[in-house]
Write an enzyme that holds these catalytic residues in place. Structure first.
Site, PDB file in Angstrom:
ATOM      1  N   SER A   1       0.743  -1.110  -0.255  1.00 43.42           N
ATOM      2  CA  SER A   1       0.059  -0.066   0.084  1.00 43.42           C
ATOM      3  C   SER A   1       0.927   1.248  -0.134  1.00 43.42           C
ATOM      4  O   SER A   1       0.336   2.297  -0.387  1.00 43.42           O
ATOM      5  CB  SER A   1      -0.819   0.074   1.584  1.00 43.42           C
ATOM      6  OG  SER A   1      -1.468  -1.091   1.565  1.00 43.42           O
TER       7      SER A   1
ATOM      8  N   ASN B   1      -5.404   6.044  -2.442  1.00 50.05           N
ATOM      9  CA  ASN B   1      -4.941   6.554  -0.967  1.00 50.05           C
ATOM     10  C   ASN B   1      -4.383   7.880  -1.166  1.00 50.05           C
ATOM     11  O   ASN B   1      -4.164   8.651  -0.169  1.00 50.05           O
ATOM     12  CB  ASN B   1      -3.832   5.444  -0.357  1.00 50.05           C
ATOM     13  CG  ASN B   1      -4.657   4.223   0.137  1.00 50.05           C
ATOM     14  OD1 ASN B   1      -5.791   4.439   0.176  1.00 50.05           O
ATOM     15  ND2 ASN B   1      -3.769   3.297   0.221  1.00 50.05           N
TER      16      ASN B   1
ATOM     17  N   GLU C   1      -6.080  -1.381  -8.282  1.00 55.63           N
ATOM     18  CA  GLU C   1      -5.129  -0.551  -8.939  1.00 55.63           C
ATOM     19  C   GLU C   1      -4.090  -1.421  -9.620  1.00 55.63           C
ATOM     20  O   GLU C   1      -3.608  -2.296  -8.677  1.00 55.63           O
ATOM     21  CB  GLU C   1      -4.676   0.389  -7.772  1.00 55.63           C
ATOM     22  CG  GLU C   1      -5.750   1.394  -7.512  1.00 55.63           C
ATOM     23  CD  GLU C   1      -5.066   2.448  -6.579  1.00 55.63           C
ATOM     24  OE1 GLU C   1      -5.406   3.515  -6.386  1.00 55.63           O
ATOM     25  OE2 GLU C   1      -4.374   2.050  -5.655  1.00 55.63           O
TER      26      GLU C   1
ATOM     27  N   HIS D   1      -2.931  -3.470  -6.382  1.00 58.15           N
ATOM     28  CA  HIS D   1      -3.114  -3.117  -4.940  1.00 58.15           C
ATOM     29  C   HIS D   1      -4.786  -3.373  -5.055  1.00 58.15           C
ATOM     30  O   HIS D   1      -5.626  -2.559  -5.702  1.00 58.15           O
ATOM     31  CB  HIS D   1      -2.903  -1.597  -4.992  1.00 58.15           C
ATOM     32  CG  HIS D   1      -2.989  -0.913  -3.780  1.00 58.15           C
ATOM     33  ND1 HIS D   1      -3.787   0.089  -3.463  1.00 58.15           N
ATOM     34  CD2 HIS D   1      -2.773  -1.222  -2.595  1.00 58.15           C
ATOM     35  CE1 HIS D   1      -3.896   0.221  -2.053  1.00 58.15           C
ATOM     36  NE2 HIS D   1      -3.209  -0.575  -1.717  1.00 58.15           N
TER      37      HIS D   1
HETATM   38  N1  LIG Z   1      -5.552  -4.253   4.932  1.00 60.04           N
HETATM   39  C1  LIG Z   1      -5.608  -3.432   4.138  1.00 60.04           C
HETATM   40  O1  LIG Z   1      -6.767  -2.721   4.085  1.00 60.04           O
HETATM   41  C2  LIG Z   1      -4.631  -3.387   2.700  1.00 60.04           C
HETATM   42  C3  LIG Z   1      -5.350  -2.815   1.812  1.00 60.04           C
HETATM   43  C4  LIG Z   1      -4.329  -2.991   0.576  1.00 60.04           C
HETATM   44  C5  LIG Z   1      -3.363  -3.417   0.531  1.00 60.04           C
HETATM   45  N2  LIG Z   1      -2.685  -3.805   1.833  1.00 60.04           N
HETATM   46  C6  LIG Z   1      -1.276  -4.455   2.142  1.00 60.04           C
HETATM   47  O2  LIG Z   1      -1.592  -6.130   1.925  1.00 60.04           O
HETATM   48  C7  LIG Z   1      -0.552  -6.588   2.802  1.00 60.04           C
HETATM   49  C8  LIG Z   1      -0.804  -7.609   3.580  1.00 60.04           C
HETATM   50  O3  LIG Z   1      -1.625  -6.871   4.242  1.00 60.04           O
HETATM   51  P1  LIG Z   1      -2.740  -7.862   5.440  1.00 60.04           P
HETATM   52  O4  LIG Z   1      -3.683  -6.658   6.230  1.00 60.04           O
HETATM   53  O5  LIG Z   1      -3.436  -8.990   4.942  1.00 60.04           O
HETATM   54  O6  LIG Z   1      -1.636  -8.206   6.554  1.00 60.04           O
HETATM   55  P2  LIG Z   1      -1.947  -9.334   7.717  1.00 60.04           P
HETATM   56  O7  LIG Z   1      -0.858  -9.077   8.650  1.00 60.04           O
HETATM   57  O8  LIG Z   1      -3.388  -9.521   7.929  1.00 60.04           O
HETATM   58  O9  LIG Z   1      -1.163 -10.687   7.059  1.00 60.04           O
HETATM   59  C9  LIG Z   1       0.147 -10.876   6.449  1.00 60.04           C
HETATM   60  C10 LIG Z   1       0.202 -12.285   6.392  1.00 60.04           C
HETATM   61  O10 LIG Z   1       1.524 -12.577   5.679  1.00 60.04           O
HETATM   62  C11 LIG Z   1       2.179 -13.738   6.289  1.00 60.04           C
HETATM   63  N3  LIG Z   1       3.525 -13.508   5.988  1.00 60.04           N
HETATM   64  C12 LIG Z   1       4.590 -12.544   6.702  1.00 60.04           C
HETATM   65  N4  LIG Z   1       5.665 -12.836   6.047  1.00 60.04           N
HETATM   66  C13 LIG Z   1       5.630 -13.948   5.222  1.00 60.04           C
HETATM   67  C14 LIG Z   1       6.568 -14.444   4.248  1.00 60.04           C
HETATM   68  N5  LIG Z   1       7.635 -14.306   4.259  1.00 60.04           N
HETATM   69  N6  LIG Z   1       5.987 -15.641   3.587  1.00 60.04           N
HETATM   70  C15 LIG Z   1       4.690 -15.837   3.530  1.00 60.04           C
HETATM   71  N7  LIG Z   1       3.909 -15.239   4.236  1.00 60.04           N
HETATM   72  C16 LIG Z   1       4.114 -14.276   5.049  1.00 60.04           C
HETATM   73  C17 LIG Z   1       1.649 -13.582   7.852  1.00 60.04           C
HETATM   74  O11 LIG Z   1       1.996 -14.746   8.449  1.00 60.04           O
HETATM   75  C18 LIG Z   1       0.516 -13.369   7.741  1.00 60.04           C
HETATM   76  O12 LIG Z   1      -0.489 -14.109   7.608  1.00 60.04           O
HETATM   77  C19 LIG Z   1       0.395  -5.532   3.254  1.00 60.04           C
HETATM   78  O13 LIG Z   1       1.358  -5.065   2.238  1.00 60.04           O
HETATM   79  C20 LIG Z   1      -0.504  -4.403   3.176  1.00 60.04           C
HETATM   80  O14 LIG Z   1      -0.026  -2.995   3.105  1.00 60.04           O
HETATM   81  C21 LIG Z   1      -3.422  -4.154   2.921  1.00 60.04           C
END
Ligand SMILES: NC(=O)c1ccc[n+]([C@@H]2O[C@H](COP(=O)([O-])OP(=O)(O)OC[C@H]3O[C@@H](n4cnc5c(N)ncnc54)[C@H](O)[C@@H]3O)[C@@H](O)[C@H]2O)c1
Length: 679
Positions: free
Chosen positions: A120, A191, A153, A141
């Protein structure tokens, strides 16, 4: 272009599990990877829970859920993604974690694999550089909840190849996402103005301009949204707001700096208290501040070439569920007013400059003009895309005028031999704007409807008679004018998601853009009447069996089907054909004797009782006058040239639009069951 057979998602957290769910929900196989079995299991359980809720709300059946889950393989074994066509990363928003992951994926994955990041707040190119395949690297995204929010995106960085971008857009389409292409810039498109929107709310609170309840209300009124900025922060997490505004500030300057009050709230580890009374007197000033920041930033990102004005609006409407996009809001409140509220922001925050695009528009003194139809020429094939997915690509005066211009441009181009017409997003074209008809009838301007329809006919005739091969790509729903557009093309390529339908008689009118004579030429007047009278959808499969659809292919095979038809050239779409057995009873329902019976409220004869009862029931819901006139038109059109058939239709247009039932049907649409009086 090779097919997309295997997609993998890395990280089974909130985003990763939702992305995998959506991919599986659209019938594609997906591998969901995390570092520990328990994390994989947790991700799959999130999916199970979301699907369970969908069953409870009757959105999905238990069988569908079973099918969706069978498309997902959860694993900790990274080797499982080695032969994937696309790997989407959704791990922690931590640069080093992502760096390490992409190095590993680059080592493991085959040459063909495209790597994508769902970051993000970081640049896409930073991760691409860590791999040996920056050309096969892209940003994808998603928006929370990724199985429910349609926006995606798509972010090519400088070295992303054209083929990678094309494949990414194909993947977007394959899992029913509405893609907007955005530059690799801080906050991408959405964003970039959404985060300052949250931040400005906090700044106003900090300054004592208004309390939380008032600011919530001002924001809801300004953008016609269900939740204001403080509630949104409570739901998505205050740390995310801090993190995103910090990144924007670091890249773009102090205007984007996180309000101290948000940091303090994060430290307290408490949600915002939304209670309190709204102070109406403070709403106008707060609304202007919200507008100043959001509209100003939206204009700034367009200035920088991050996204087009149309995609910026789409991002707000689809991704954030605003009723209108920033540029539509600018047009609505007026360019002069917009300039004034943005200027106030430039005075308050000197590092925020007046965006050029807005200054220019203010000078011209005109609203922004939107482009809803895109033309792209690739070799001998022109692709015309009706790009208004937020309205399911519905036709209105602007869309028809732009479609006409784009078509003429493609036709004039001597290199072009084939013209493909398609719709952006999930639908092909869902008919015409109903509100347009209602407004015109109420304003006593039926002549305008006639003029609009005539122009539509002229375009459709050009499409049908073009020297070039015209192909409709029916890969989603089409209704009314959209189905008529597809029928006007010389060939139709459909995917199983494609469909046609003529619901007009249910809303008090008849299909007015040549659907009746074209359908009748394909399948005979009886069957055409059946579809026009009942409004029953024609699935892609049925349309293929009936010979209306030229090729029925899987979504990933569309490109090769286009090439195949393009290389073969034109064929007679109205060639003589035998109607398959299964459709004969439907045609019999609308034989001339049976139509007379049906219009007199009697049951048709010579067909199974069940079928007779069913059609009588369907027809009972339709506007009687619309049925009668449609029946007369279809009869009159038999044996006539298409130009004559069109004139017959146009000749009856004001008859139908001046009926009380037309106004009743059109204005009831989507609100209530119409009550027809037969007048
Ligand atoms: N939450 C939102 O609204 C949103 C929106 C768009 C993008 N994002 C992006 O999406 C990504 C994930 O966000 P999230 O909210 O799902 O996070 P989250 O913490 O819910 O999930 C992350 C997951 O990744 C796993 N993980 C960590 N390191 C890893 C690795 N090396 N290999 C495999 N798995 C691994 C973790 O165990 C966890 O299950 C981030 O980059 C975030 O910026 C989030």
């Amino acid at each position: 272009m090779s097919q997309i057979n295997k997609i993998a998602v890395i990280g089974a957290g909130n985003m990763g599990s939702g992305i995998a769910q959506k991919i599986a929900q659209e019938g594609l196989s997906v591998v969901l990877v995390d570092i520990k079995e328990e994390f994989v299991e947790r991700g799959i359980n999130i999916i199970r829970q979301t699907l369970k809720e969908a069953v409870e709300r009757k959105i999905l059946s238990s069988e569908q859920v079973h099918d969706i889950l069978s498309h997902i393989i959860g694993t900790c074994d990274f080797e499982m993604v080695a032969d994937a066509d696309l790997v989407i990363e959704a791990v922690f928003e931590d640069k080093q974690v992502k760096f390490d992951l992409f190095e590993k994926l680059d080592r493991i994955c085959s040459e063909k694999t495209i790597l994508a990041t769902n970051t993000s707040s970081f640049y896409v190119h930073e991760f691409a550089q860590k791999t040996s395949r920056p050309d096969r690297f892209v940003g994808l995204h998603y928006f929370y909840h990724p199985a429910k929010n349609r926006l995606l995106e798509v972010i090519p960085h400088e070295k992303t190849s054209a083929e990678t971008l094309e494949k990414s857009l194909l993947v977007a389409k394959l899992h029913a996402k509405t893609a907007i292409v955005v530059k690799d810039a801080p906050g991408f498109a959405v964003n970039r103005f959404f985060v300052p929107f949250l931040n400005e709310a906090a700044r106003m609170l900090e300054e004592g301009a208004a309390d939380i309840a008032t600011l919530e209300e001002a924001a809801k009124q300004a953008f016609k949204i269900g939740m204001g900025p403080f509630e949104l922060m409570n739901v998505t997490g205050i740390p995310i707001a801090v993190h995103s505004s910090t990144t924007l500030r670091n890249e773009l300057g102090p205007f984007y700096a996180t309000a101290d009050i948000i940091k303090a709230q994060m430290e307290k580890n408490e949600n915002w208290d939304l209670s309190g009374d709204v102070d109406e007197s403070k709403i106008p000033a707060a609304r202007d501040r919200f507008y100043g920041v959001c509209l100003g930033v939206a204009a700034a990102l367009v200035d920088e070439g991050v996204a087009s004005i149309e995609d910026t609006d789409r991002g707000a409407k689809i991704g954030l569920r605003w009723l209108m996009g920033p540029f539509e809001i600018m047009n609505k409140i007026g360019i002069a007013k917009t300039y004034e509220v943005v200027e106030a922001i430039t005075r308050k925050y000197p590092d925020f400059k007046m965006p050029k695009v807005l200054a220019k528009q203010n000078e011209i003194g005109q609203p922004f003009a939107f482009n809803y139809v895109d033309l792209e020429i690739k070799g001998a094939i022109a692709y015309i895309t009706i790009n208004r997915p937020e309205a399911m690509n519905a036709l209105n005066e602007t869309v028809v005028a732009q479609l006409t211009r784009r078509f003429e441009e493609a036709e004039k181009n001597p290199d072009v031999r084939t013209i493909v017409l398609q719709g952006a997003g999930k639908a092909f074209v869902a008919g015409a704007d109903i509100k347009y008809f209602v407004d015109k009838i109420k304003a006593d301007k039926i002549a305008d409807i006639a003029e609009f329809t005539r122009k539509g006919h002229e375009l459709f005739l050009k499409i049908e008679n073009s020297e070039k091969l015209t192909i409709a790509l029916l890969d989603g729903l089409s209704l009314g004018g959209g189905s008529e557009l597809a029928l006007a093309c010389q060939a139709v390529i459909a995917t199983p998601a494609g469909s046609m339908g003529f619901p007009e008689t249910g809303i008090g009118i008849f299909p007015g853009l040549g659907g009746m004579p074209r359908l009748a030429r394909h399948v005979g007047p009886e069957l055409a009447k059946y579809y026009v009278f009942t409004g029953s959808p024609i699935s892609a499969d049925d349309a293929h069996k009936l010979g209306i659809v030229t090729r029925l292919v899987a979504p990933a095979e569309v490109a090769s089907a286009i090439n195949e038809l393009a290389s073969k050239g034109k064929a007679d779409k109205y060639r003589q054909r035998e109607i398959p057995e299964q459709f004969k009873p439907l045609a019999q329902l609308c034989s001339s004797e049976n139509v007379t019976r049906l219009l007199a409220g009697k049951l048709p004869e010579g067909v199974p009782d069940e079928l007779a009862a069913k059609i009588a029931k369907f027809i009972g819901y339709k506007a009687p006058l619309a049925l009668k006139i449609a029946n007369e038109i279809i009869d009159d059109q038999v044996g006539k040239s298409m130009t004559e058939a069109v004139e017959i239709e146009l000749g009856r247009l004001s008859d139908i639009f001046s009926t009380a039932d037309a106004l009743e049907g059109l204005s009831s649409f989507g609100r209530k069951k119409p009550e027809y009086k037969g007048s």
